[in-house]
Design a protein around this motif. Structure first.
Motif, short mmCIF file in Angstrom:
data_model
loop_
_atom_site.label_atom_id
_atom_site.label_comp_id
_atom_site.label_asym_id
_atom_site.label_seq_id
_atom_site.Cartn_x
_atom_site.Cartn_y
_atom_site.Cartn_z
N VAL A 12 -3.35 -1.78 -10.26
CA VAL A 12 -3.67 -1.03 -9.13
C VAL A 12 -5.31 -0.86 -9.39
O VAL A 12 -5.73 -0.20 -10.59
CB VAL A 12 -3.06 0.35 -8.84
CG1 VAL A 12 -3.24 1.28 -10.34
CG2 VAL A 12 -3.55 1.22 -7.98
N ASN A 13 -6.17 -1.09 -8.52
CA ASN A 13 -7.72 -0.67 -8.90
C ASN A 13 -8.23 -1.57 -10.26
O ASN A 13 -8.94 -0.80 -10.96
CB ASN A 13 -8.06 0.52 -8.76
CG ASN A 13 -7.83 1.50 -7.46
OD1 ASN A 13 -7.59 0.87 -6.40
ND2 ASN A 13 -7.94 2.90 -7.44
N LYS A 35 0.63 5.99 -0.74
CA LYS A 35 0.07 6.98 -1.02
C LYS A 35 0.43 7.72 -2.05
O LYS A 35 1.47 7.75 -2.62
CB LYS A 35 0.28 7.96 0.15
CG LYS A 35 -0.61 9.36 0.15
CD LYS A 35 -0.08 10.22 1.34
CE LYS A 35 -0.79 11.59 1.51
NZ LYS A 35 -0.21 12.49 2.47
N VAL A 36 -0.62 7.97 -3.00
CA VAL A 36 -0.35 8.40 -4.54
C VAL A 36 -0.12 10.10 -4.19
O VAL A 36 -0.99 10.87 -3.68
CB VAL A 36 -1.36 8.35 -5.35
CG1 VAL A 36 -1.21 8.87 -6.64
CG2 VAL A 36 -1.85 6.93 -5.41
N GLU A 91 -4.47 9.68 -2.18
CA GLU A 91 -5.17 8.56 -1.90
C GLU A 91 -4.20 7.25 -1.54
O GLU A 91 -3.31 7.07 -2.07
CB GLU A 91 -6.07 8.08 -3.36
CG GLU A 91 -7.04 6.87 -2.97
CD GLU A 91 -7.73 6.60 -4.07
OE1 GLU A 91 -8.33 5.68 -4.18
OE2 GLU A 91 -7.89 7.40 -5.36
N GLN A 92 -4.75 6.50 -0.57
CA GLN A 92 -3.91 5.20 -0.14
C GLN A 92 -4.40 4.07 -1.32
O GLN A 92 -5.52 3.99 -1.21
CB GLN A 92 -4.01 4.71 1.31
CG GLN A 92 -3.27 3.87 1.59
CD GLN A 92 -1.89 4.32 2.24
OE1 GLN A 92 -1.55 5.54 2.20
NE2 GLN A 92 -0.91 3.39 2.78
N VAL A 93 -3.57 3.56 -2.17
CA VAL A 93 -3.97 2.43 -3.04
C VAL A 93 -2.95 1.35 -2.62
O VAL A 93 -2.02 1.32 -2.08
CB VAL A 93 -3.62 2.99 -4.37
CG1 VAL A 93 -4.62 4.07 -4.58
CG2 VAL A 93 -2.16 3.38 -4.67
N THR A 94 -3.86 0.10 -3.02
CA THR A 94 -2.90 -1.10 -3.15
C THR A 94 -2.27 -1.17 -4.45
O THR A 94 -3.18 -1.45 -5.33
CB THR A 94 -3.71 -2.27 -2.56
OG1 THR A 94 -4.47 -1.92 -1.32
CG2 THR A 94 -3.14 -3.76 -2.53
N LEU A 95 -1.27 -1.37 -4.55
CA LEU A 95 -0.29 -1.97 -5.61
C LEU A 95 0.19 -3.33 -5.87
O LEU A 95 0.52 -3.65 -4.93
CB LEU A 95 0.70 -0.82 -5.95
CG LEU A 95 0.29 0.37 -6.23
CD1 LEU A 95 0.93 1.32 -5.04
CD2 LEU A 95 0.86 1.37 -7.35
N GLU A 152 1.03 -1.24 0.32
CA GLU A 152 0.15 -0.04 0.09
C GLU A 152 0.88 1.12 -0.10
O GLU A 152 1.86 1.04 0.68
CB GLU A 152 -0.87 0.08 1.28
CG GLU A 152 -1.87 -0.88 1.15
CD GLU A 152 -3.30 -0.78 2.18
OE1 GLU A 152 -3.05 0.29 2.95
OE2 GLU A 152 -4.02 -1.83 2.32
N ILE A 163 -7.71 6.80 -9.67
CA ILE A 163 -6.93 7.38 -8.39
C ILE A 163 -6.71 8.82 -8.25
O ILE A 163 -6.61 9.53 -9.40
CB ILE A 163 -5.64 6.71 -8.70
CG1 ILE A 163 -5.49 5.35 -8.86
CG2 ILE A 163 -4.62 7.23 -7.39
CD1 ILE A 163 -4.26 4.62 -9.20
N ALA A 221 -7.62 3.92 -13.33
CA ALA A 221 -7.60 3.42 -12.13
C ALA A 221 -8.46 4.11 -11.23
O ALA A 221 -8.57 3.75 -9.95
CB ALA A 221 -6.24 3.16 -11.54
#
Length: 182
Positions: free
Chosen positions: A50-51, A12-13, A85-89, A10, A81, A79
């Motif tokens: 991602v997403n 942050k973008v 935002e916190q994303v799972t990659l 995870e 985004i 995605a």
């Protein structure tokens, strides 16, 4: 040969503090343990998810023995985004490094130098990426042109690797992740 290990993390973008006018993109810095899955500290390609949006992207060295990942405007939109935002990659190394795209100036220089072009065609894609990174890392266009001419000379002599170039930026501190906007 790259491993086929898949890693997930995870992050942050981040929005870059500086970007070209009208150029919207984001980035994430890879934790060192994630970066360690990749075969090198210099530029290397990754499969990214991602997403539910999947793409292939060149990871850039951050100068600290890790990498950072640029998320183009297209990938941010595809995605869904947003900055902050916190994303799972999910990332994995590509098994075969793709052929890199040449700048018009380098392509013209190679096309006009048959010996250099012949060596270029026998050079691995990873080494080609280092040549391109060395050329493009020059800040001024005049220096880039000078490096293109030097590259053609070295390739004409049969050299397949750019000499004395720290593609990770760790020893020269010439590369780093972008600075995030506040």
């Amino acid at each position: 040969m790259a491993s086929n290990k898949v890693v997930q993390f995870e992050a942050k973008v981040l929005k870059p503090k500086q970007s070209s006018e009208g150029d919207s993109w984001g980035f994430v810095v890879l934790p060192i343990e994630i970066s360690n899955v990749f075969p090198r500290r210099g530029r290397t390609s990754a499969n990214v998810l991602v997403n539910k949006h999947q793409f292939q992207q060149l990871l850039e060295p951050d100068g600290n023995k890790s990498h950072w990942l640029k998320l183009t405007e297209y990938n941010l939109n595809a995605a869904s985004i947003h900055y902050g935002e916190q994303v799972t990659l999910t990332l994995s190394p590509v098994l075969v490094e793709p052929e890199p795209e040449l700048s018009p100036n380098l392509k013209a220089a190679l096309d006009s130098a048959p010996k250099a072009l012949a060596t270029w065609e026998l050079t691995s894609n990873t080494a080609k990426i280092d040549w391109l990174h060395w050329i493009s890392s020059a800040k001024q266009e005049t220096t880039q042109i000078k490096r293109i001419n030097q590259a053609v000379d070295m390739l004409s002599e049969g050299k397949k690797r750019v000499c004395c170039f720290d593609s990770s930026g760790f020893y020269s501190k010439s590369f780093s992740a972008p600075i995030a906007a506040d």
